[in-house]
Design a protein around this motif. Structure first.
Motif, PDB file in Angstrom:
ATOM      1  N   SER A 139       0.826  -1.205   0.000  1.00 55.73           N
ATOM      2  CA  SER A 139       0.000   0.000   0.000  1.00 55.73           C
ATOM      3  C   SER A 139       0.865   1.262   0.000  1.00 55.73           C
ATOM      4  O   SER A 139       0.365   2.369   0.059  1.00 55.73           O
ATOM      5  CB  SER A 139      -0.892   0.001   1.244  1.00 55.73           C
ATOM      6  N   LEU A 140       2.208   1.089  -0.088  1.00 54.58           N
ATOM      7  CA  LEU A 140       3.086   2.254  -0.047  1.00 54.58           C
ATOM      8  C   LEU A 140       3.014   3.043  -1.349  1.00 54.58           C
ATOM      9  O   LEU A 140       2.982   2.463  -2.432  1.00 54.58           O
ATOM     10  CB  LEU A 140       4.525   1.801   0.185  1.00 54.58           C
ATOM     11  N   LYS A 141       3.021   4.368  -1.202  1.00 51.37           N
ATOM     12  CA  LYS A 141       3.057   5.204  -2.394  1.00 51.37           C
ATOM     13  C   LYS A 141       4.506   5.335  -2.838  1.00 51.37           C
ATOM     14  O   LYS A 141       5.420   5.204  -2.020  1.00 51.37           O
ATOM     15  CB  LYS A 141       2.520   6.601  -2.055  1.00 51.37           C
ATOM     16  N   PRO A 142       4.733   5.601  -4.143  1.00 52.83           N
ATOM     17  CA  PRO A 142       6.116   5.734  -4.626  1.00 52.83           C
ATOM     18  C   PRO A 142       6.930   6.706  -3.771  1.00 52.83           C
ATOM     19  O   PRO A 142       8.063   6.414  -3.428  1.00 52.83           O
ATOM     20  CB  PRO A 142       5.939   6.270  -6.040  1.00 52.83           C
ATOM     21  N   ILE A 143       6.350   7.836  -3.429  1.00 57.70           N
ATOM     22  CA  ILE A 143       7.119   8.818  -2.660  1.00 57.70           C
ATOM     23  C   ILE A 143       7.543   8.237  -1.323  1.00 57.70           C
ATOM     24  O   ILE A 143       8.639   8.488  -0.838  1.00 57.70           O
ATOM     25  CB  ILE A 143       6.310  10.128  -2.459  1.00 57.70           C
ATOM     26  N   GLN A 144       6.657   7.405  -0.748  1.00 54.61           N
ATOM     27  CA  GLN A 144       7.012   6.806   0.530  1.00 54.61           C
ATOM     28  C   GLN A 144       8.154   5.820   0.370  1.00 54.61           C
ATOM     29  O   GLN A 144       9.025   5.721   1.229  1.00 54.61           O
ATOM     30  CB  GLN A 144       5.793   6.102   1.134  1.00 54.61           C
ATOM     31  N   MET A 182      20.164   7.756  -5.036  1.00 57.85           N
ATOM     32  CA  MET A 182      18.822   7.261  -5.308  1.00 57.85           C
ATOM     33  C   MET A 182      18.472   7.429  -6.778  1.00 57.85           C
ATOM     34  O   MET A 182      17.946   6.522  -7.418  1.00 57.85           O
ATOM     35  CB  MET A 182      17.855   8.063  -4.423  1.00 57.85           C
ATOM     36  N   PHE A 183      18.800   8.592  -7.306  1.00 60.38           N
ATOM     37  CA  PHE A 183      18.510   8.872  -8.709  1.00 60.38           C
ATOM     38  C   PHE A 183      19.234   7.864  -9.609  1.00 60.38           C
ATOM     39  O   PHE A 183      18.647   7.288 -10.517  1.00 60.38           O
ATOM     40  CB  PHE A 183      18.928  10.303  -9.052  1.00 60.38           C
ATOM     41  N   ILE A 184      20.505   7.635  -9.309  1.00 57.21           N
ATOM     42  CA  ILE A 184      21.265   6.653 -10.088  1.00 57.21           C
ATOM     43  C   ILE A 184      20.575   5.296 -10.021  1.00 57.21           C
ATOM     44  O   ILE A 184      20.445   4.586 -11.012  1.00 57.21           O
ATOM     45  CB  ILE A 184      22.712   6.548  -9.550  1.00 57.21           C
ATOM     46  N   SER A 185      20.100   4.975  -8.839  1.00 58.45           N
ATOM     47  CA  SER A 185      19.461   3.675  -8.658  1.00 58.45           C
ATOM     48  C   SER A 185      18.194   3.536  -9.499  1.00 58.45           C
ATOM     49  O   SER A 185      17.869   2.446  -9.965  1.00 58.45           O
ATOM     50  CB  SER A 185      19.123   3.486  -7.188  1.00 58.45           C
ATOM     51  N   THR A 186      17.501   4.662  -9.698  1.00 61.07           N
ATOM     52  CA  THR A 186      16.259   4.538 -10.465  1.00 61.07           C
ATOM     53  C   THR A 186      16.505   4.499 -11.964  1.00 61.07           C
ATOM     54  O   THR A 186      15.628   4.107 -12.719  1.00 61.07           O
ATOM     55  CB  THR A 186      15.274   5.694 -10.185  1.00 61.07           C
ATOM     56  N   LEU A 245      11.610  10.109  -8.323  1.00 63.47           N
ATOM     57  CA  LEU A 245      10.207   9.775  -8.142  1.00 63.47           C
ATOM     58  C   LEU A 245       9.549   9.530  -9.487  1.00 63.47           C
ATOM     59  O   LEU A 245       8.796   8.576  -9.681  1.00 63.47           O
ATOM     60  CB  LEU A 245       9.534  10.941  -7.422  1.00 63.47           C
ATOM     61  N   ARG A 246       9.898  10.417 -10.440  1.00 63.61           N
ATOM     62  CA  ARG A 246       9.294  10.277 -11.759  1.00 63.61           C
ATOM     63  C   ARG A 246       9.752   8.979 -12.421  1.00 63.61           C
ATOM     64  O   ARG A 246       8.951   8.210 -12.935  1.00 63.61           O
ATOM     65  CB  ARG A 246       9.667  11.474 -12.629  1.00 63.61           C
ATOM     66  N   ASN A 247      11.070   8.730 -12.373  1.00 62.91           N
ATOM     67  CA  ASN A 247      11.587   7.487 -12.959  1.00 62.91           C
ATOM     68  C   ASN A 247      10.938   6.280 -12.323  1.00 62.91           C
ATOM     69  O   ASN A 247      10.579   5.315 -12.985  1.00 62.91           O
ATOM     70  CB  ASN A 247      13.090   7.366 -12.712  1.00 62.91           C
ATOM     71  N   PHE A 248      10.825   6.348 -11.020  1.00 59.14           N
ATOM     72  CA  PHE A 248      10.304   5.228 -10.274  1.00 59.14           C
ATOM     73  C   PHE A 248       8.841   4.984 -10.616  1.00 59.14           C
ATOM     74  O   PHE A 248       8.424   3.860 -10.853  1.00 59.14           O
ATOM     75  CB  PHE A 248      10.492   5.501  -8.785  1.00 59.14           C
ATOM     76  N   SER A 249       8.077   6.065 -10.674  1.00 63.75           N
ATOM     77  CA  SER A 249       6.654   5.923 -10.964  1.00 63.75           C
ATOM     78  C   SER A 249       6.438   5.427 -12.377  1.00 63.75           C
ATOM     79  O   SER A 249       5.527   4.652 -12.658  1.00 63.75           O
ATOM     80  CB  SER A 249       5.926   7.253 -10.789  1.00 63.75           C
ATOM     81  N   GLU A 250       7.316   5.864 -13.299  1.00 61.61           N
ATOM     82  CA  GLU A 250       7.177   5.413 -14.672  1.00 61.61           C
ATOM     83  C   GLU A 250       7.284   3.906 -14.761  1.00 61.61           C
ATOM     84  O   GLU A 250       6.637   3.260 -15.563  1.00 61.61           O
ATOM     85  CB  GLU A 250       8.252   6.050 -15.549  1.00 61.61           C
TER      86      GLU A 250
END
Ligand code: ADP
Ligand code: MG
Lengths: 373, 247, 371
Positions: free
Chosen positions: C214-219, C274-278, C363-368
């Motif tokens: 139930s976690l949101k991407p931002i979380q 984090m960004f690199i990871s996404t 966040l954007r990369n992750f949500s995509e």
């Protein structure tokens, strides 16, 4: 031999199939080489400079013009009090404040001398020294013209002079890039080699294929050779590309022999890859392997004499660098390329690297266990 | 039963204080399909790793194909095939490349690799996908391929560690057919599983509980002696003694 | 409410993950300390122990006096008396010597009779920086000799400069390098820590579990950064303590401000990791980028060793995207110059904007990926 061939083939297939990795192995290093080599320079130019002329006479103006017209300094503002001058330094608006005190001209004309204050931002002690050198040059030149006009000057008095004829061999123009390119190239080749080999075996452990290999009758030396050779070839390939860039993009001279460079590089890569494989066999996860490889890489890089001279280190640190393969290869590359050193002149570091290679490979083969206990 | 090809006596493996395999003794005869059953963590993989020369035992005795597991691991390795619990082929290589690689490091000649590769790919119906990476294939196909690769160098004994884990029932069935084919050719098969129904397919099974062998016999004899009708029931009995009796 | 508790659970899990692997935890907190201690001592650029060769072909009072003066300056160590250019050449090539001073025959007579003499100074120019500096040193030693020995006619002195070395009167390079090392080490360790956080989940297949939770991407993104942020706090404190207690770098400004800025900086670095990871698909790639891609650029473009102002203009422009550059300015200003926030708000703003942009992009990369 055939077994090694099959292992090699498989490693190459895997490397070239890893689309995410290819640009990192084959493009990133060279972008860094091209860009970063230009960054490494100690030249101090266009020093922002603040003027505090409290005298406001024609002589004080003449002096400040010497500063602004020298080409070393760039006037960014004027101040009128000490606190103001300090603010200017703190706010990074100037690295030098020239303070010409009130009564400057009068004192010179009466007593033959007067002081000016040079407030220099000495955060960076080295640059501060250079800035001070510039100001000395300017004031010496200024005095040469001024002193004969001052009262009490003994015109025509004999002055002894010693002229220092200096020459810098190998790099008379003192081009910094020639010095940096070979060193940065070494670090990049090392980085790729150490990280790739460091992650390799432990990755097979993580995904489980290592057991499948260990259950075959393959010999340990065959395994290590098969793992090492692909990266050895890639490492030398990268070095070649880097040398081409050095030659044609940076016009770094090559006074020595390419054969010698490749001989040393061949041995050096064994040290790096042996170490990577050793890390890889000793660790449990890629993450651990990378942390350890990273730890050594940072130490190797900063303690290699690439950026700061080894001689500037305390003795214990200088001794430590003897165990740093990067130090030796940077040293050899620079000497062979820039000074044309031959094999005899690089015998000591080369011998150390050879011993290192033997040690690392022995350890890697020995620490790699087909049977865990 | 003919001359045993696997023989262990009091074979034990400890990790620190913890005993993962506790003094197990058994023999496996040539051409036998020997099942090793047990829940997760029972010690099946650990036992198998000792027998394949991947892990040194702590104490006890064991010989595989006549070679000692303490001192002759490299000789053992020439005589066995192994399919590890985790997927044992390279996911980023194709079926053909995997066959070539493993054939190569077992020392098969190029001609024989060629020939076997073709035969194997066609018998597994993998020809159309022989040149795509294994990561693109379904798990069942990959496991069948892995089994064939483990047999590539014609070993006397093959060790299979949960080869059918996570595979659909249809493929599992087909997989067992392959095991029988191998056994018919005289290959000894040592297989672990936690699917109890698969125990029925084995010539003999041993059931491991907490590192010990709790029972060892043919499936039928075992069910009879415990008075149960399915292996599942039998297993529950063994894991929780007294569970079925109180009713 | 339920969301909140599952978020907390997630953060706790991440913590657990870091500490379960003792070895890794030891590396993460031990490495920065060891490195700062080691480099703090070793990375200096004061020139010392220059290996010098002196060829004295005149062997008279003047050459002897100048030789003595050079050798007693403390900067030079006499290694040989070369007899020929080829001997100098081979000593340079083997690295046994970096400078040669040559006195021509009969310098004594020359200076008495003609009032002038020549001294040849040959340096190993392959290291241009050292070469320039040691030439300058030698020349100034000779100048000193001259002004001391000259039969002093009472000349007017003219303009006399009085230099005042602000902030670092001893011109110690420690003051320059320790803040630089702080920036480098914090940057690399922090980025490294988070760089595989997402990729590892992808590789091990636990990503699916996260995604269906139930976690949101931002979380998820924030939950990954928060534990490392708290842990990095330990690194910040240990590094500041070493800088001040071991290396005696003064902190003339507010310690609190320094602390706050350091936390902002590690936040930037963690977000970068984090960004690199996404954007990467495997741990290998993620680590190669965060290690191979950050090491040299951070050393070279941050102003840590080479002043940014000395670089060619395009590089000065590029250097602006290096977070360590801004942190370095901030640290040096607070520690050495006692600067306050009023002076540093722009640099702080840059770091803050970088952090927000990096988190937003992650966040954007992750949500995509979710779609
Ligand atoms: N290398 C190891 N170190 C410590 N404990 C281990 C190791 N390998 C296995 N174990 C432990 O031994 C027990 C048996 O494991 P394993 O043989 O893998 O069981 P199975 O294959 O039956 O599921 C487990 O409790 C496991 O945690
Ligand atoms: Mg198992």
């Amino acid at each position: 031999m055939r077994v090694i061939g099959f292992l090699l083939q498989k490693e190459f297939l895997q490397i070239f199939r890893n689309k995410g990795m290819l640009p990192i192995i084959f493009i990133m290093p060279f972008i860094q080489l091209v860009i970063l080599s230009n960054a490494a320079t100690f030249d101090v130019r266009n020093v922002p400079f603040n003027l505090q002329d409290l005298d406001r006479t024609s002589l004080s103006e003449r002096l400040s013009e010497q500063f602004t017209g020298s080409g070393y300094f760039q006037l960014t503002g004027e101040s009128s009090t000490s606190p103001q001058a300090l603010d200017v330094l703190v706010g990074r608006n100037a690295d030098l404040v020239l303070v010409i005190p009130e009564g400057f001209e009068k004192e010179l004309m009466r007593g033959g001398s007067a002081q000016v204050q040079l407030i220099i931002n000495a955060e960076d002690g080295f640059s501060a020294g250079v800035i001070q050198g510039y100001t000395n040059d300017i004031i010496t030149a200024f005095n040469r013209d001024l002193i004969p006009q001052l009262p009490g000057s003994a015109v025509g008095a004999p002055r002894q002079t010693i002229s220092v004829r200096s020459s810098a061999w190998y790099n008379p123009e003192l081009v910094y890039i020639d010095y940096m390119v070979p060193g940065i190239l070494v670090v990049l080749v090392t980085l790729v080699g150490l990280f790739l080999s460091g992650m390799n075996v432990v990755r097979e452990k993580e995904i489980g294929t290592i057991d499948q290999i260990n259950v075959t009758p393959m010999k340990r030396y065959q395994f290590i050779t098969g793992k090492l050779l692909p990266f050895w070839i890639i490492g030398l390939g990268e070095l070649t590309l880097g040398l081409i860039i050095a030659r044609f993009a940076f016009h770094v001279p090559m006074l020595g022999s390419y054969w010698l460079i490749y001989l040393v590089a061949g041995i050096y890569m064994l040290v790096v890859l042996g170490m990577g494989l050793l890390i890889s066999t000793l660790t449990e996860s890629q993450q651990q392997a990378m942390f350890i490889a990273w730890f050594f890489m940072v130490i190797f890089t900063l303690m290699s004499g690439l950026f700061t001279a080894i001689e500037s280190m305390p003795h214990w640190a200088q001794n430590m660098t003897m165990a740093n393969p990067v130090r030796h290869f940077v040293d050899i590359m620079r000497r062979v390329m820039l000074k044309g050193s031959g094999i005899r002149e690089i015998a000591t570091p080369l011998a150390i690297l050879t011993a290192d290679a033997g040690l690392m490979l022995t350890l890697a083969v020995n620490r790699y266990r087909k049977v865990s206990d | 039963m003919s001359e045993p090809v696997i023989h262990t006596e009091q074979l034990t493996r400890k990790f620190g204080e913890f005993t993962a395999v506790d003094a197990i003794s058994f023999s496996v005869g040539e051409g036998e399909v020997f099942g090793f059953l047990g829940a997760n963590g029972a010690g099946k993989t650990t036992a198998m790793k000792m027998l394949t020369g991947l892990l040194l035992p702590t104490s006890g005795k064991a010989a595989v194909a006549g070679f000692d597991v303490f001192t002759e691991t490299e000789s053992i390795k020439k005589n066995i095939g192994y399919m590890s619990q985790r997927f044992s082929l390279y996911d980023d290589l194709t079926a053909r490349e995997n066959i070539r690689f493993f054939g190569g490091i077992y020392g098969l000649s190029s001609a024989s690799i060629q020939e076997k590769s073709k035969a194997l790919l066609s018998s597994l119906d993998l020809l159309p996908v022989a040149d795509s990476r294994l990561s693109d294939l379904p798990l069942g196909w990959k496991q069948k391929l892995a089994f064939s690769v483990a047999l590539l160098h014609e070993p006397k004994i093959v060790f299979l560690d949960e080869p059918t884990g996570g595979v659909d029932p249809m493929t599992r069935r087909r997989f067992w057919d392959m095991i029988y084919e191998a056994a018919d050719r005289g290959v000894t098969v040592f297989v672990t599983t936690h699917y109890m129904d698969e125990a029925e397919y084995c010539d003999r099974v041993s059931i491991m509980v907490n590192g010990r062998i709790a029972a060892l016999d043919t499936p039928t004899a075992m069910k009879d002696s415990f008075g149960v009708t399915t292996m599942d029931e039998l297993f529950i009995r063994l894991v929780r003694p007294g569970a079925g009796e109180g009713i | 409410m339920k969301e909140w508790s599952s978020f907390v659970g997630f953060v706790v899990k991440e913590f657990y993950h870091i500490f379960r692997d003792r070895r890794t935890a030891a590396i993460l907190f031990g490495m920065p300390v060891i490195q700062l201690l080691l480099f703090g001592y070793a990375i200096r650029n004061e020139i010392q122990e220059v290996k010098i060769g002196i060829a004295d072909l005149s062997r008279d009072a003047v050459s002897q006096a100048i030789t003595d003066k050079i050798l007693s300056s403390g900067t030079f160590v006499l290694v040989k008396n070369p007899q020929s250019h080829s001997e100098i050449q081979s000593a340079f090539r083997s690295g046994a010597m970096s400078e040669a001073v040559i006195f021509e025959p009969a310098s004594d007579r020359e200076i008495q009779r003609e009032g002038s003499m020549d001294i040849q100074v040959i340096t190993d120019g392959s290291d241009p920086n050292v070469s320039r500096i040691i030439t300058g040193y030698t020349a100034s030693v000779i100048r000193d000799y001259l002004s001391e020995s000259a039969t002093t006619v009472d000349e007017p002195k003219g303009v006399v400069p009085v230099p005042l070395m602000m902030f670092n009167p001893g011109l110690k390079s420690v003051y320059l390098f320790v803040p630089g090392l702080m920036a480098l080490i914090l940057m690399l360790v922090s980025a490294l820590m988070t760089s595989i956080s997402i990729t590892r989940e992808k590789e091990s297949g636990t990503m699916e579990v996260l995604l269906v939770s139930s976690l949101k991407p931002i979380q998820i993104i924030v939950g990954k950064v928060v534990p490392y942020f708290l842990l990095s706090f330990i690194n910040v404190v240990s590094i500041l303590v070493i800088a001040s207690l071991v290396f005696g770098v003064p902190c003339r400004g507010s310690v609190l401000l320094l602390m706050a800025e350091s936390l902002l900086f590690i936040m930037t670095a963690l977000s970068l990791g984090m960004f690199i990871s996404t954007i990467t698909s495997s741990q290998q790639v993620a680590m190669m980028i965060s290690l191979g891609g950050l090491l040299l650029p951070t050393i070279l473009l941050s102003g840590f060793i080479f002043p940014v102002a000395s670089m060619p203009l395009p590089l000065q422009v590029i250097s602006n995207v290096i977070p360590a550059k801004w942190y370095l300015i901030i640290v040096r200003a607070i520690m050495l110059k006692g600067a306050g926030f009023a002076v540093l708000w722009q640099e702080t703003l840059v770091l803050a904007v970088m952090t927000v942009v990096l988190i937003g992009a992650s966040l954007r990369n992750f949500s995509e990926r979710l779609e």
